[in-house]
Design a protein around this motif. Structure first.
Motif, PDB file in Angstrom:
ATOM      1  N   UNK A   1      41.721  -2.558   1.796  1.00  0.00           N
ATOM      2  CA  UNK A   1      41.279  -3.517   0.791  1.00  0.00           C
ATOM      3  C   UNK A   1      39.847  -3.926   1.087  1.00  0.00           C
ATOM      4  N   UNK A   2      39.134  -4.347   0.063  1.00  0.00           N
ATOM      5  CA  UNK A   2      37.740  -4.754   0.242  1.00  0.00           C
ATOM      6  C   UNK A   2      37.632  -5.843   1.299  1.00  0.00           C
ATOM      7  N   UNK A   3      38.561  -6.788   1.287  1.00  0.00           N
ATOM      8  CA  UNK A   3      38.579  -7.852   2.299  1.00  0.00           C
ATOM      9  C   UNK A   3      39.989  -8.410   2.398  1.00  0.00           C
ATOM     10  N   UNK A   4      40.267  -9.057   3.529  1.00  0.00           N
ATOM     11  CA  UNK A   4      41.556  -9.706   3.735  1.00  0.00           C
ATOM     12  C   UNK A   4      41.378 -10.972   4.550  1.00  0.00           C
ATOM     13  N   UNK A   5      42.215 -11.957   4.262  1.00  0.00           N
ATOM     14  CA  UNK A   5      42.211 -13.206   5.018  1.00  0.00           C
ATOM     15  C   UNK A   5      43.379 -13.164   5.987  1.00  0.00           C
ATOM     16  N   UNK A   6      43.054 -13.268   7.290  1.00  0.00           N
ATOM     17  CA  UNK A   6      44.039 -13.180   8.353  1.00  0.00           C
ATOM     18  C   UNK A   6      44.095 -14.488   9.141  1.00  0.00           C
TER      19      UNK A   6
END
Length: 187
Positions: free
Chosen positions: A34-39
């Protein structure tokens, strides 16, 4: 969120282009960046992911969304989809684009649209700043008790901020397209 002191700095990381593997059921042989992810700290899977498409068709982005939501059986709870229409020859600015949020529905065991599409381009002329709003439960999921500050509301994701990132990437794309492998800075 971290900049606004609404969450402790070490509590959440944003990863760009992290490869996700080990999806469930029909998606078990898939991998996705994915382009970005919040972890949130301590989670293998992001709670939210961002998928952006320029040349990719919207239905392909929705398929990626199904992979991220259904393929994790809801471990990823939200996917923000950004669709930008490719520039026509001679254009230098994005003309059309929108954002749509999808979420995992536990009862249906599938991804569903959440809310309406929001227009990114052309920017709305309204004085109100359009934004996406999420709850702490959506952002932090099972890590909510470990990261929340005194703030009860999550800071909104302003579409203007998203537009500025997209504009910069389109400028970069056009610079590479016209200059080849030139490593000079974007003017």
């Amino acid at each position: 969120m971290v900049a606004s002191d609404d969450i402790e700095p070490a509590g959440v990381k944003v990863f760009i282009d992290a490869t996700l593997k080990n999806f469930k059921e029909d998606y078990n042989r898939s991998a996705k960046d994915p382009y970005a992810g919040i972890y949130p700290r301590g989670r293998k899977w992001p709670t939210m992911a961002l998928e952006a498409g320029y040349s990719e068709r919207y239905d392909a982005l929705v398929g990626d969304t199904d992979l991220l939501l259904q393929g994790t059986q809801g471990r990823i709870g939200l996917v923000i989809v950004v669709k930008i229409e490719p520039l026509a020859p001679g254009e230098t600015e994005i003309q059309n684009g929108f954002v749509q949020v999808y979420e995992y529905d536990q009862k249906l065991n599938r991804s569903v649209r959440s809310g309406r599409r929001k227009r990114l381009y052309p920017p709305p002329s309204s004085r109100l700043q359009p934004c996406l709003k999420f709850t702490w439960n959506q952002v932090l999921r099972n890590k909510i008790g470990e990261h929340i500050s005194d703030s009860e509301q999550t800071p909104p994701l302003y579409l203007e901020n998203l537009r500025s990132i997209l504009d910069e990437n389109v400028t970069r794309h056009l610079a590479f397209k016209s200059r080849g492998d030139d490593d000079s800075e974007i003017e």
